[in-house]
Design a protein around this motif. Sequence first.
Motif, PDB file in Angstrom:
ATOM      1  N   ILE A 168       0.850  -1.202   0.000  1.00  6.12           N
ATOM      2  CA  ILE A 168       0.000   0.000   0.000  1.00  6.12           C
ATOM      3  C   ILE A 168       0.881   1.246   0.000  1.00  6.12           C
ATOM      4  CG2 ILE A 168      -1.704   1.337   1.307  1.00  6.12           C
ATOM      5  CD1 ILE A 168      -2.782  -1.354   2.367  1.00  6.12           C
ATOM      6  N   MET A 169       1.930   1.193   0.799  1.00  6.16           N
ATOM      7  CA  MET A 169       2.892   2.298   0.816  1.00  6.16           C
ATOM      8  C   MET A 169       3.505   2.461  -0.571  1.00  6.16           C
ATOM      9  SD  MET A 169       6.383   2.735   3.087  1.00  6.16           S
ATOM     10  CE  MET A 169       5.525   2.853   4.656  1.00  6.16           C
ATOM     11  N   GLY A 170       3.872   1.327  -1.187  1.00  9.40           N
ATOM     12  CA  GLY A 170       4.452   1.356  -2.526  1.00  9.40           C
ATOM     13  C   GLY A 170       3.506   1.931  -3.556  1.00  9.40           C
ATOM     14  N   LEU A 171       2.213   1.658  -3.405  1.00 12.73           N
ATOM     15  CA  LEU A 171       1.196   2.186  -4.324  1.00 12.73           C
ATOM     16  C   LEU A 171       1.196   3.703  -4.335  1.00 12.73           C
ATOM     17  CD1 LEU A 171      -1.406   2.125  -6.066  1.00 12.73           C
ATOM     18  CD2 LEU A 171      -2.697   1.822  -3.933  1.00 12.73           C
ATOM     19  N   PHE A 172       1.194   4.317  -3.149  1.00 16.18           N
ATOM     20  CA  PHE A 172       1.108   5.774  -3.084  1.00 16.18           C
ATOM     21  C   PHE A 172       2.452   6.442  -3.347  1.00 16.18           C
ATOM     22  CE2 PHE A 172      -2.781   4.419  -1.050  1.00 16.18           C
ATOM     23  CZ  PHE A 172      -3.693   5.285  -1.626  1.00 16.18           C
ATOM     24  N   ILE A 173       3.543   5.727  -3.125  1.00 16.19           N
ATOM     25  CA  ILE A 173       4.855   6.205  -3.570  1.00 16.19           C
ATOM     26  C   ILE A 173       4.865   6.247  -5.100  1.00 16.19           C
ATOM     27  CG2 ILE A 173       7.309   5.585  -3.791  1.00 16.19           C
ATOM     28  CD1 ILE A 173       7.178   4.506  -0.930  1.00 16.19           C
ATOM     29  N   PHE A 174       4.346   5.192  -5.700  1.00 12.83           N
ATOM     30  CA  PHE A 174       4.262   5.072  -7.159  1.00 12.83           C
ATOM     31  C   PHE A 174       3.452   6.227  -7.748  1.00 12.83           C
ATOM     32  CE2 PHE A 174       2.153   3.641 -11.011  1.00 12.83           C
ATOM     33  CZ  PHE A 174       3.168   3.003 -11.721  1.00 12.83           C
ATOM     34  N   ILE A 175       2.295   6.502  -7.150  1.00 14.53           N
ATOM     35  CA  ILE A 175       1.414   7.555  -7.669  1.00 14.53           C
ATOM     36  C   ILE A 175       2.078   8.929  -7.592  1.00 14.53           C
ATOM     37  CG2 ILE A 175      -0.754   8.814  -7.267  1.00 14.53           C
ATOM     38  CD1 ILE A 175      -1.954   6.129  -6.310  1.00 14.53           C
ATOM     39  N   SER A 176       2.603   9.274  -6.413  1.00 17.02           N
ATOM     40  CA  SER A 176       3.165  10.622  -6.236  1.00 17.02           C
ATOM     41  C   SER A 176       4.506  10.791  -6.943  1.00 17.02           C
ATOM     42  CB  SER A 176       3.318  10.950  -4.748  1.00 17.02           C
ATOM     43  OG  SER A 176       4.202  10.049  -4.121  1.00 17.02           O
ATOM     44  N   TYR A 177       5.203   9.685  -7.230  1.00 16.58           N
ATOM     45  CA  TYR A 177       6.483   9.769  -7.945  1.00 16.58           C
ATOM     46  C   TYR A 177       6.264   9.889  -9.454  1.00 16.58           C
ATOM     47  CZ  TYR A 177      11.036   8.463  -9.843  1.00 16.58           C
ATOM     48  OH  TYR A 177      12.220   8.441 -10.561  1.00 16.58           O
ATOM     49  N   TYR A 178       5.324   9.096  -9.987  1.00 13.92           N
ATOM     50  CA  TYR A 178       5.140   9.063 -11.441  1.00 13.92           C
ATOM     51  C   TYR A 178       4.136  10.093 -11.950  1.00 13.92           C
ATOM     52  CZ  TYR A 178       8.017   4.910 -11.972  1.00 13.92           C
ATOM     53  OH  TYR A 178       9.078   4.041 -11.991  1.00 13.92           O
ATOM     54  N   LEU A 179       3.237  10.580 -11.107  1.00 12.94           N
ATOM     55  CA  LEU A 179       2.246  11.572 -11.541  1.00 12.94           C
ATOM     56  C   LEU A 179       2.898  12.830 -12.111  1.00 12.94           C
ATOM     57  CD1 LEU A 179      -0.765  12.278 -11.763  1.00 12.94           C
ATOM     58  CD2 LEU A 179      -0.640  13.218  -9.445  1.00 12.94           C
ATOM     59  N   PRO A 180       3.875  13.453 -11.417  1.00 12.53           N
ATOM     60  CA  PRO A 180       4.540  14.624 -12.002  1.00 12.53           C
ATOM     61  C   PRO A 180       5.272  14.294 -13.299  1.00 12.53           C
ATOM     62  CG  PRO A 180       4.970  14.489  -9.644  1.00 12.53           C
ATOM     63  CD  PRO A 180       4.365  13.188 -10.054  1.00 12.53           C
ATOM     64  N   LYS A 181       5.829  13.086 -13.390  1.00  6.92           N
ATOM     65  CA  LYS A 181       6.548  12.683 -14.601  1.00  6.92           C
ATOM     66  C   LYS A 181       5.599  12.527 -15.781  1.00  6.92           C
ATOM     67  CE  LYS A 181      10.418  10.291 -12.378  1.00  6.92           C
ATOM     68  NZ  LYS A 181      11.455  11.165 -12.990  1.00  6.92           N
ATOM     69  N   ILE A 182       4.422  11.943 -15.519  1.00  7.98           N
ATOM     70  CA  ILE A 182       3.416  11.787 -16.569  1.00  7.98           C
ATOM     71  C   ILE A 182       2.964  13.150 -17.079  1.00  7.98           C
ATOM     72  CG2 ILE A 182       1.057  11.020 -17.043  1.00  7.98           C
ATOM     73  CD1 ILE A 182       1.582   8.711 -15.060  1.00  7.98           C
ATOM     74  N   ARG A 183       2.722  14.057 -16.133  1.00  8.74           N
ATOM     75  CA  ARG A 183       2.278  15.408 -16.506  1.00  8.74           C
ATOM     76  C   ARG A 183       3.367  16.124 -17.310  1.00  8.74           C
ATOM     77  NH1 ARG A 183       1.858  20.742 -15.095  1.00  8.74           N
ATOM     78  NH2 ARG A 183      -0.241  21.631 -15.212  1.00  8.74           N
ATOM     79  N   LYS A 184       4.622  15.946 -16.904  1.00 11.76           N
ATOM     80  CA  LYS A 184       5.744  16.580 -17.595  1.00 11.76           C
ATOM     81  C   LYS A 184       5.853  16.055 -19.024  1.00 11.76           C
ATOM     82  CE  LYS A 184      10.707  17.472 -17.116  1.00 11.76           C
ATOM     83  NZ  LYS A 184      11.930  17.201 -16.296  1.00 11.76           N
ATOM     84  N   ASN A 185       5.700  14.736 -19.186  1.00  9.96           N
ATOM     85  CA  ASN A 185       5.770  14.132 -20.520  1.00  9.96           C
ATOM     86  C   ASN A 185       4.619  14.599 -21.405  1.00  9.96           C
ATOM     87  OD1 ASN A 185       8.086  12.688 -19.906  1.00  9.96           O
ATOM     88  ND2 ASN A 185       6.970  10.876 -19.227  1.00  9.96           N
ATOM     89  N   ASN A 186       3.424  14.723 -20.797  1.00  9.76           N
ATOM     90  CA  ASN A 186       2.266  15.210 -21.556  1.00  9.76           C
ATOM     91  C   ASN A 186       2.474  16.639 -22.038  1.00  9.76           C
ATOM     92  OD1 ASN A 186       0.810  12.840 -21.309  1.00  9.76           O
ATOM     93  ND2 ASN A 186      -0.308  13.497 -19.492  1.00  9.76           N
TER      94      ASN A 186
END
Length: 228
Positions: A197-215
């Motif tokens: 569960i910890m890994g899930l929210f680490i994943f979300i907050s780590y990759y969300l800015p990267k996804i937005r940056k790529n978009n």
Amino acid sequence: MTKKIIKITVDIIMTLLFFILMAYHFTGDAVHEYLGFLLFIFFILHHILNFNWYKNLPKGKYSFNRVLSTFINTMLFLCMIGLMISGILFSQRVLGFLNIHNSGMFTRRLHMISSSWGFIFMSAHLGMHWGMFINMSKKFINIKKQTALIIASLIAVYGIISFIKRELYNKMFLLVEFAFFNYEEPVILFFTDYLSIMGLFIFISYYLPKIRKNNNKIKINISKEKRK
């Protein structure tokens, strides 16, 4: 450099303490209470070490990453304050001499909602700084980005399953009056689920800015091609 190492050490200790505190049914009342107050000591130390963050809040522009980070940090701070208040009211050992013990419904609800949301925002807070841990780990482990993404995705998927299985949302939104624990389950299973569960929210907050940056990069490239 020394201050940076101290900061990282304090953050790691706080994470471990929070993680263990989620396993209340394994530690028992006494250990849970003492570890809880130890967490608050490190919480205060953490804010002393990062006081410049507060000083810089009114300065500069707020990018998407900064807004997200500020929101996560603010919510985590509020959760910790909620835990501190409920922890003081629950205390029968560390602050027993104050004779203010109160285990009423308000205290229980405050503790439940603060601990569940606190765990989520603590994980998200780690995710916002996960790049630093990745850079540090490269000195010891060399994993390709694609491989790391696959592993992270698998952990996140298991985290979703664990989040649903553990019904953490019930505590987050106070859909239950009391937290129910399975005292017979293996310790390793409990920690594996909560680690995912910890890994899930680490994943979300780590990759969300990267996804937005790529978009944003894709949109810029498309607009450039249209101009041509």
